[in-house]
Write a protein that holds these residues in place. Structure first.
Motif, PDB file in Angstrom:
ATOM      1  N   LEU A 164       0.831  -1.199   0.000  1.00 27.81           N
ATOM      2  CA  LEU A 164       0.000   0.000   0.000  1.00 27.81           C
ATOM      3  C   LEU A 164       0.868   1.253   0.000  1.00 27.81           C
ATOM      4  CD1 LEU A 164      -2.939  -0.853   2.439  1.00 27.81           C
ATOM      5  CD2 LEU A 164      -2.937  -0.866  -0.064  1.00 27.81           C
ATOM      6  N   GLY A 165       0.501   2.197  -0.834  1.00 26.25           N
ATOM      7  CA  GLY A 165       1.283   3.418  -0.968  1.00 26.25           C
ATOM      8  C   GLY A 165       2.490   3.280  -1.866  1.00 26.25           C
ATOM      9  N   ARG A 185      -6.436   0.024   4.452  1.00 25.15           N
ATOM     10  CA  ARG A 185      -5.917   1.150   3.673  1.00 25.15           C
ATOM     11  C   ARG A 185      -6.321   2.481   4.299  1.00 25.15           C
ATOM     12  NH1 ARG A 185      -7.874   2.962  -2.303  1.00 25.15           N
ATOM     13  NH2 ARG A 185      -9.790   3.036  -1.101  1.00 25.15           N
ATOM     14  N   CYS A 193      -2.983   4.031   5.351  1.00 24.03           N
ATOM     15  CA  CYS A 193      -2.452   4.705   4.158  1.00 24.03           C
ATOM     16  C   CYS A 193      -3.098   6.067   3.929  1.00 24.03           C
ATOM     17  CB  CYS A 193      -2.629   3.814   2.929  1.00 24.03           C
ATOM     18  SG  CYS A 193      -1.558   4.224   1.534  1.00 24.03           S
ATOM     19  N   CYS A 252      -4.109   7.947  -0.238  1.00 27.35           N
ATOM     20  CA  CYS A 252      -3.264   6.784  -0.526  1.00 27.35           C
ATOM     21  C   CYS A 252      -3.093   6.614  -2.028  1.00 27.35           C
ATOM     22  CB  CYS A 252      -3.895   5.525   0.069  1.00 27.35           C
ATOM     23  SG  CYS A 252      -2.867   4.047  -0.094  1.00 27.35           S
ATOM     24  N   THR A 306      -2.485   3.969  -3.635  1.00 29.55           N
ATOM     25  CA  THR A 306      -2.958   2.680  -4.125  1.00 29.55           C
ATOM     26  C   THR A 306      -4.471   2.653  -4.241  1.00 29.55           C
ATOM     27  OG1 THR A 306      -1.082   1.613  -3.029  1.00 29.55           O
ATOM     28  CG2 THR A 306      -2.897   0.189  -3.755  1.00 29.55           C
TER      29      THR A 306
END
Length: 390
Positions: A135-136, A175, A179, A183, A185
């Motif tokens: 993630l990210g 997330r 994140c 984020c 993603t």
């Protein structure tokens, strides 16, 4: 039947796709891809073979997007950040490429874990180890690889939906908590197969699309149109597009004519090709492919085999025409096409083997490598390059 590849068709493809993008030095693309939700991009798909990624080949093909998948059971073997798939995809992202990682949940030999069970808790715990590593860093995480194949046939019903919805909500929550709202993603659900067959329009597929549409954090759905005729792609689009929100887009992280190729493995090769290269009259296409696997051909010999086969040349515009169709919807985020042959494609090759190797942009298992440490191109490299967008 699609037209033969020609100067005219390549000119049309270039006009549709736009000029090829500039590539930075050392195989790193310039990071000027627009941030709009529908990129219309064409990238390189590696499936389980991200360890075969070669940045010089990506640069030669002008690829700016890379996709692979991570099998979730591999989390039990050690730190997922050190697994070659995640390590490669995050390194590729750090070099400036755009990246897609599909999370693969193989339940084709075991039942889906029941809600509240220790088995489901273990699966969510695996996610908690994988998600911090991606993630990210990667641009897109696809929740699922091919759920309606990677499951027991008897469980392709509400049990499949319940499992993947639970997983998706867990990813969404993670997330949001770790994140943040900005984020990098984005999340897609994937992927649906064989929507060209009416019997695949099941209640579970309908519920899948309902979840995609009604979940704000999901950007859209992934599809895998491996099809027997080019016209069979349209039913995929006819199914998914009316079932998504207007702001959602779709991925096509795998697509090919593999079922068409398979129908022609028993075709007799061209008499001219057979005579030129010493094959007996009546030699079948699969036997030539097997000979190339056993002792890789030179580039010209492999190209001559393909271009002397009417069943192949009649579909030589497949890549251009499919991208034109996807892009014409205005809803394509990214499509990725099979980039390299792998060992699974060539193991025990025979007349009933699914010939995935005919799809590939690069042909390391049927053509002798170049002396520069790069695989030899397959048939599709020029079309792949022409379809890149700036």
């Amino acid at each position: 039947m699609l037209r033969r590849l020609s100067i005219i068709s390549l000119t049309v493809a270039l006009a549709v796709s736009g000029a090829a993008p500039a590539i930075a030095e050392k195989g790193t693309p310039m990071d000027d891809q627009p941030s709009a939700p529908a990129y219309g991009a064409l990238g390189a798909n590696f499936n389980q073979n991200l360890d075969s990624l070669n940045y010089r080949e990506l640069q030669e093909a002008r690829a700016r997007w890379v996709r692979g998948f991570f099998p979730m059971p591999a989390t039990d073997q050690g730190d997922p950040a050190e697994h070659f798939a995640i390590r490669t995809i995050t390194e590729t992202a750090a070099r400036g490429y755009r990246t897609i990682l599909s999370l693969k949940f193989p339940y084709d030999r075991a039942s889906f874990p029941e809600p509240g069970s220790p088995e489901l808790a273990a699966e969510l715990a695996r996610l908690d180890r994988v998600l911090p590593a991606v993630l990210g860093k990667v641009d897109i995480v696809t929740i699922g690889n091919e759920p309606f194949i990677e499951s027991l046939p008897a469980e392709r019903d509400a049990r499949l939906n319940a499992f993947y919805e639970t997983v998706a909500r867990h990813v969404i929550d993670y997330r949001r908590e770790h994140c943040g709202a900005d984020c990098r993603t984005t999340l897609y659900m994937g992927a649906l197969n064989r929507l060209d067959l009416p019997d695949r329009h099941t209640p579970a597929a309908e519920r899948w699309m309902t979840f995609v549409r009604e979940t704000p954090e999901i950007e859209g759905v992934d599809i895998h149109p491996h099809i027997p005729t080019p016209e069979d792609t349209q039913p995929f689009l006819d199914y998914i597009l009316p079932r998504m929100r207007a702001d959602q887009t779709f991925l096509v992280t795998e697509f090919s004519l593999v079922w068409y190729w398979k129908q022609h493995l028993e075709d007799t090769v061209s008499p001219d090709f057979a005579q030129r290269y010493g094959f007996a009259p009546g030699t079948k296409a699969w036997q030539v492919i097997k000979a190339a696997i056993d002792e890789p051909f030179g580039q010209r010999k492999w190209n001559d085999f393909l271009t002397s086969s009417p069943w192949f040349t009649s579909q030589a515009g497949f890549l251009q025409d499919q991208l034109r169709l996807y892009r014409s919807t205005g809803r394509l985020a990214v499509a990725t096409y099979g980039f390299k042959q792998d060992d699974l494609m060539v193991t025990d090759f025979g007349p009933t083997k699914t010939p995935w190797l005919l799809n590939s942009v690069y042909a390391p298992y049927t053509v002798k490598p170049r002396g520069t440490g790069m695989s030899a191109p397959g048939f599709w490299l020029d079309a792949f390059k022409a379809l890149q967008r700036g």
